[in-house]
Design a protein around this motif. Structure first.
Motif, PDB file in Angstrom:
ATOM      1  N   LYS A  85       5.364  -2.425   6.019  1.00 40.86           N
ATOM      2  CA  LYS A  85       5.732  -2.765   7.388  1.00 40.86           C
ATOM      3  C   LYS A  85       6.454  -4.105   7.429  1.00 40.86           C
ATOM      4  O   LYS A  85       6.433  -4.890   6.476  1.00 40.86           O
ATOM      5  N   THR A  86       7.079  -4.352   8.558  1.00 35.50           N
ATOM      6  CA  THR A  86       7.691  -5.639   8.873  1.00 35.50           C
ATOM      7  C   THR A  86       7.136  -6.079  10.213  1.00 35.50           C
ATOM      8  O   THR A  86       7.119  -5.295  11.161  1.00 35.50           O
ATOM      9  N   GLU A  87       6.667  -7.310  10.292  1.00 36.95           N
ATOM     10  CA  GLU A  87       6.084  -7.758  11.551  1.00 36.95           C
ATOM     11  C   GLU A  87       6.421  -9.209  11.826  1.00 36.95           C
ATOM     12  O   GLU A  87       6.756  -9.985  10.915  1.00 36.95           O
ATOM     13  N   VAL A  88       6.345  -9.580  13.095  1.00 35.78           N
ATOM     14  CA  VAL A  88       6.553 -10.965  13.506  1.00 35.78           C
ATOM     15  C   VAL A  88       5.446 -11.825  12.898  1.00 35.78           C
ATOM     16  O   VAL A  88       4.269 -11.470  12.962  1.00 35.78           O
ATOM     17  N   MET A  94       5.656   3.310   4.918  1.00 40.93           N
ATOM     18  CA  MET A  94       6.626   3.736   5.934  1.00 40.93           C
ATOM     19  C   MET A  94       6.415   2.922   7.207  1.00 40.93           C
ATOM     20  O   MET A  94       5.289   2.577   7.556  1.00 40.93           O
ATOM     21  N   GLU A  95       7.502   2.635   7.901  1.00 42.33           N
ATOM     22  CA  GLU A  95       7.390   1.873   9.130  1.00 42.33           C
ATOM     23  C   GLU A  95       6.940   2.776  10.268  1.00 42.33           C
ATOM     24  O   GLU A  95       7.252   3.957  10.319  1.00 42.33           O
ATOM     25  N   SER A  96       6.200   2.182  11.186  1.00 41.03           N
ATOM     26  CA  SER A  96       5.640   2.937  12.300  1.00 41.03           C
ATOM     27  C   SER A  96       6.737   3.507  13.185  1.00 41.03           C
ATOM     28  O   SER A  96       7.739   2.868  13.461  1.00 41.03           O
ATOM     29  N   GLN A 140       3.369  -8.446  15.847  1.00 36.57           N
ATOM     30  CA  GLN A 140       3.974  -7.208  16.341  1.00 36.57           C
ATOM     31  C   GLN A 140       4.807  -6.544  15.257  1.00 36.57           C
ATOM     32  O   GLN A 140       5.604  -7.183  14.577  1.00 36.57           O
ATOM     33  N   ASN A 141       4.660  -5.244  15.128  1.00 34.26           N
ATOM     34  CA  ASN A 141       5.419  -4.475  14.148  1.00 34.26           C
ATOM     35  C   ASN A 141       6.867  -4.303  14.601  1.00 34.26           C
ATOM     36  O   ASN A 141       7.152  -4.128  15.786  1.00 34.26           O
ATOM     37  N   LEU A 142       7.802  -4.386  13.637  1.00 38.10           N
ATOM     38  CA  LEU A 142       9.217  -4.209  13.906  1.00 38.10           C
ATOM     39  C   LEU A 142       9.732  -3.028  13.091  1.00 38.10           C
ATOM     40  O   LEU A 142       9.541  -2.981  11.878  1.00 38.10           O
ATOM     41  N   SER A 143      10.375  -2.097  13.751  1.00 40.38           N
ATOM     42  CA  SER A 143      10.964  -0.943  13.090  1.00 40.38           C
ATOM     43  C   SER A 143      12.470  -1.122  12.996  1.00 40.38           C
ATOM     44  O   SER A 143      13.149  -1.316  14.009  1.00 40.38           O
ATOM     45  N   ARG A 144      13.017  -1.068  11.792  1.00 43.43           N
ATOM     46  CA  ARG A 144      14.456  -1.211  11.621  1.00 43.43           C
ATOM     47  C   ARG A 144      15.221  -0.141  12.399  1.00 43.43           C
ATOM     48  O   ARG A 144      16.251  -0.416  13.014  1.00 43.43           O
TER      49      ARG A 144
END
Length: 239
Positions: free
Chosen positions: A86-89, A1-3, A48-52
């Protein structure tokens, strides 16, 4: 799950709300352009984490254009997606930067050689105008304007050479090396060095001096890469 923790996407560095609503047109294209620029400018830092969900809320769009924009950024190597996690830069990839530099050097050597052989000052009139604006930006210590004008300067050479579409090819691959340039630009003497190379390059093109043109292009495009070790040492978390 995304932060779901607070994300700098939603505020500027002073903590104020950032109005980033997407206007009419292609939402995914505009969103991609905005996020890409923020990554290149290091507003969104490597790792850095990216939240949709938070991106969608900030820009006032559904998650469909967010998904499309992130897919394109992933193709460009600017974000990393970990399924179900997660998705991050992405971190700055030196090998990718070197490959892009090879491509850009190959193209600009041929473009400037052709311009020098054409011996037509009208072809570089736009570049000359942009150079004057760059000098003003340096005097004002406006790094953002200087960087934008730097891109415009090189694009004008591609346009003068009749191969403007190829600039898009380079631009799509330039995320990693552009972030290196962003880190290098504030260094003492860097702006003056760029202006010196741009001035000498246009002088060589006007003079029809292909040997000098090649020399200046090689010097100019190697500047940031020559500082890689120093840049990486000062910004270890970005690599």
């Amino acid at each position: 799950m995304e932060s779901k923790s607070p994300n700098p996407l939603l505020t500027d560095k002073g903590g104020s709300k950032m109005p980033q609503k997407i206007k009419r047109g292609s939402a995914s294209a505009q969103l991609h352009g905005s996020l890409r620029d923020r990554i290149i400018q290091l507003e969104l830092e490597p790792g850095q984490n990216l939240s949709r969900g938070e991106i969608a809320a900030e820009y006032g769009v559904s998650q469909t254009p967010v998904r499309d924009a992130l897919l394109k950024l992933e193709e460009e190597g600017l974000i990393d997606t970990f399924p179900q996690s997660k998705t991050e830069v992405s971190k700055i990839n030196i090998e990718h930067a070197l490959e892009t530099q090879f491509l850009r050097l190959s193209l600009e050597l041929e473009i400037t050689r052709r311009l020098a052989k054409a011996h037509d000052p009208a072809l570089i009139a736009s570049a000359q105008s942009i150079l004057a604006q760059q000098k003003a930006a340096m005097t004002a210590n406006d790094l953002a304007a200087f960087a934008r004008l730097d891109r415009d300067f090189h694009l004008s050479l591609f346009e003068a050479g009749g191969v403007s579409d190829l600039y898009g090819v380079v631009h799509a691959r330039s995320g990693h090396i552009d972030r290196l340039r962003k880190l290098n630009l504030p260094d003492p003497g860097k702006l003056a060095s760029i202006l010196d190379c741009h001035t000498r390059l246009l002088d060589a093109i006007r003079a029809g001096d292909t040997a000098e043109t090649e020399k200046v292009v090689r010097e100019h495009l190697s500047g940031t890469l020559a500082k890689i070790n120093d840049i990486r040492e000062r910004h270890q978390d970005f690599f």
